[in-house]
Scaffold this motif. Structure first.
Motif, PDB file in Angstrom:
ATOM      1  N   ALA A  88       0.864  -1.062   0.063  1.00  0.00           N
ATOM      2  CA  ALA A  88       0.046  -0.126   0.099  1.00  0.00           C
ATOM      3  C   ALA A  88       0.728   1.219  -0.341  1.00  0.00           C
ATOM      4  N   ILE A  89       0.067   2.278  -0.423  1.00  0.00           N
ATOM      5  CA  ILE A  89       0.876   3.608  -0.131  1.00  0.00           C
ATOM      6  C   ILE A  89      -0.031   4.578   0.657  1.00  0.00           C
ATOM      7  N   ILE A  90       0.802   5.012   1.521  1.00  0.00           N
ATOM      8  CA  ILE A  90       0.030   6.161   2.575  1.00  0.00           C
ATOM      9  C   ILE A  90       0.674   7.231   2.556  1.00  0.00           C
ATOM     10  N   LYS A  91      -0.058   8.376   2.419  1.00  0.00           N
ATOM     11  CA  LYS A  91       0.186   9.692   2.406  1.00  0.00           C
ATOM     12  C   LYS A  91      -0.609  10.529   3.450  1.00  0.00           C
ATOM     13  N   ASN A  92      -0.251  11.909   3.582  1.00  0.00           N
ATOM     14  CA  ASN A  92      -0.981  12.831   4.453  1.00  0.00           C
ATOM     15  C   ASN A  92      -2.288  12.718   4.464  1.00  0.00           C
ATOM     16  N   GLY A  93      -2.934  12.501   5.713  1.00  0.00           N
ATOM     17  CA  GLY A  93      -4.369  12.246   5.910  1.00  0.00           C
ATOM     18  C   GLY A  93      -4.498  10.744   6.107  1.00  0.00           C
ATOM     19  N   ASP A  94      -3.493   9.976   5.928  1.00  0.00           N
ATOM     20  CA  ASP A  94      -3.852   8.432   6.156  1.00  0.00           C
ATOM     21  C   ASP A  94      -3.379   8.148   7.516  1.00  0.00           C
ATOM     22  N   ILE A  95      -3.763   7.056   8.173  1.00  0.00           N
ATOM     23  CA  ILE A  95      -3.273   6.403   9.415  1.00  0.00           C
ATOM     24  C   ILE A  95      -2.986   5.096   9.147  1.00  0.00           C
ATOM     25  N   GLN A  96      -1.735   4.532   9.401  1.00  0.00           N
ATOM     26  CA  GLN A  96      -1.424   3.171   9.273  1.00  0.00           C
ATOM     27  C   GLN A  96      -1.184   2.515  10.502  1.00  0.00           C
ATOM     28  N   VAL A  97      -1.735   1.310  10.863  1.00  0.00           N
ATOM     29  CA  VAL A  97      -1.441   0.459  11.919  1.00  0.00           C
ATOM     30  C   VAL A  97      -0.818  -0.963  11.827  1.00  0.00           C
ATOM     31  N   MET A  98       0.030  -1.264  12.507  1.00  0.00           N
ATOM     32  CA  MET A  98       0.434  -2.645  12.216  1.00  0.00           C
ATOM     33  C   MET A  98       0.650  -3.315  13.443  1.00  0.00           C
ATOM     34  N   SER A  99      -0.046  -4.419  13.923  1.00  0.00           N
ATOM     35  CA  SER A  99       0.231  -5.307  15.166  1.00  0.00           C
ATOM     36  C   SER A  99       1.241  -6.335  14.753  1.00  0.00           C
ATOM     37  N   ALA A 100       2.375  -6.093  15.238  1.00  0.00           N
ATOM     38  CA  ALA A 100       3.415  -7.281  15.106  1.00  0.00           C
ATOM     39  C   ALA A 100       3.045  -8.571  15.545  1.00  0.00           C
ATOM     40  N   GLY A 101       2.565  -8.740  16.852  1.00  0.00           N
ATOM     41  CA  GLY A 101       2.137 -10.038  17.235  1.00  0.00           C
ATOM     42  C   GLY A 101       3.207 -10.881  17.380  1.00  0.00           C
ATOM     43  N   THR A 102       2.794 -12.024  16.704  1.00  0.00           N
ATOM     44  CA  THR A 102       3.751 -13.425  16.607  1.00  0.00           C
ATOM     45  C   THR A 102       4.946 -12.982  15.883  1.00  0.00           C
ATOM     46  N   GLY A 103       5.026 -11.936  14.905  1.00  0.00           N
ATOM     47  CA  GLY A 103       6.008 -11.497  13.943  1.00  0.00           C
ATOM     48  C   GLY A 103       5.596 -11.227  12.627  1.00  0.00           C
ATOM     49  N   ILE A 104       6.143 -10.190  12.251  1.00  0.00           N
ATOM     50  CA  ILE A 104       5.845  -9.643  10.664  1.00  0.00           C
ATOM     51  C   ILE A 104       7.171  -8.988  10.055  1.00  0.00           C
ATOM     52  N   THR A 105       7.312  -9.129   8.953  1.00  0.00           N
ATOM     53  CA  THR A 105       8.398  -8.387   8.269  1.00  0.00           C
ATOM     54  C   THR A 105       7.865  -7.495   7.424  1.00  0.00           C
ATOM     55  N   HIS A 106       8.389  -6.285   7.240  1.00  0.00           N
ATOM     56  CA  HIS A 106       7.903  -5.311   6.315  1.00  0.00           C
ATOM     57  C   HIS A 106       8.992  -4.074   6.090  1.00  0.00           C
ATOM     58  N   SER A 107       8.706  -3.602   4.963  1.00  0.00           N
ATOM     59  CA  SER A 107       9.793  -2.584   4.393  1.00  0.00           C
ATOM     60  C   SER A 107       8.700  -1.141   4.191  1.00  0.00           C
ATOM     61  N   GLU A 108       9.301  -0.185   4.124  1.00  0.00           N
ATOM     62  CA  GLU A 108       8.800   1.057   4.057  1.00  0.00           C
ATOM     63  C   GLU A 108       9.737   2.065   3.204  1.00  0.00           C
TER      64      GLU A 108
END
Length: 236
Positions: A84-104
């Motif tokens: 996804a792409i987020i920009k001003n006006g957006d709010i992003q949330v991620m619950s890592a929990g048991t484990g998550i891999t991400h890039s920004e």
């Protein structure tokens, strides 16, 4: 009411060329034993990423991670398959929990992207990893506080595994509003995005942080037009 003031120029700072980051609390190479967290608010990073650059894939576990874009386009990709792409006006949330891999990364090759990276320690361990984002209309927070995060999935904004409430507001000069603590014993970390405010006997300016506790409510007054503030209520 008790307060602790963190001036903008007292924050940790790391400039890696492609990333210019200011840390309100201890993070990576910045360690300050008096600035480890504010309750369960563990990380508040004020990041600027150069065009075409970003954070490569990396793991997280048992942390609630919130991103608030301030300008530019931020591209997200994670191991849940979300892109996804987020920009001003957006709010992003991620619950890592048991484990998550991400890039920004910055979705633009030419323009900088600015965003707040916020980590909150969850009240539940080893939950299933989760990603969500919403788009809000900034007009809804003119001269008032707009809730952008809560502990409840069907409440306004995104939700996380913690008794926390976040609000954003943009105010004209001399407008005063009141904030009431949602859960007894919680504290508030107020972070000024732009302009200046008066809270109690404290005057706070752009990128200053003010921790507040020991009260059920408080008033905040804008000291100039178009002043913007983020309030983060968290367990202490």
């Amino acid at each position: 009411m008790k307060t602790v003031l963190h001036k903008s120029n007292s924050r940790g700072h790391a400039n890696h060329g492609w990333l210019n980051s200011y840390h309100s609390f201890s993070f990576a190479g910045y360690h300050n034993p008096e600035r480890m967290s504010f309750g369960v608010l563990r990380v508040l990073n004020d990041d600027t990423v150069a065009g075409g650059m970003g954070f490569g894939a990396h793991p997280h576990a048992n942390m609630e991670i919130i991103s608030i874009p301030l300008s530019g386009d931020l591209e997200h990709q994670d191991s849940t398959g979300r892109k996804a792409i987020i920009k001003n006006g957006d709010i992003q949330v991620m619950s890592a929990g048991t484990g998550i891999t991400h890039s920004e990364k910055n979705a633009s090759q030419n323009e900088e992207v600015k965003f707040l990276q916020i980590w909150v320690i969850p009240n539940k361990q080893n939950v299933s990893p989760r990603y969500d984002q919403i788009t809000l209309d900034p007009a809804n927070r003119k001269n008032q506080l707009e809730q952008i995060l809560s502990p409840t999935p069907d409440d306004a904004g995104v939700w996380i595994h913690q008794d926390a409430w976040f609000h954003l507001g943009t105010f004209n000069k001399d407008v005063t509003t009141s904030y009431e603590i949602k859960k007894p014993g919680n504290g508030i970390y107020a972070f000024v995005l732009k302009g200046s405010f008066q809270i109690g006997d404290q005057e706070i300016h752009t990128r200053d942080g003010l921790g507040i506790w020991g009260t059920d409510s408080f008033d905040l007054a804008a000291l100039e037009d178009h002043a913007e503030i983020l309030l983060m209520e968290v367990p202490l």
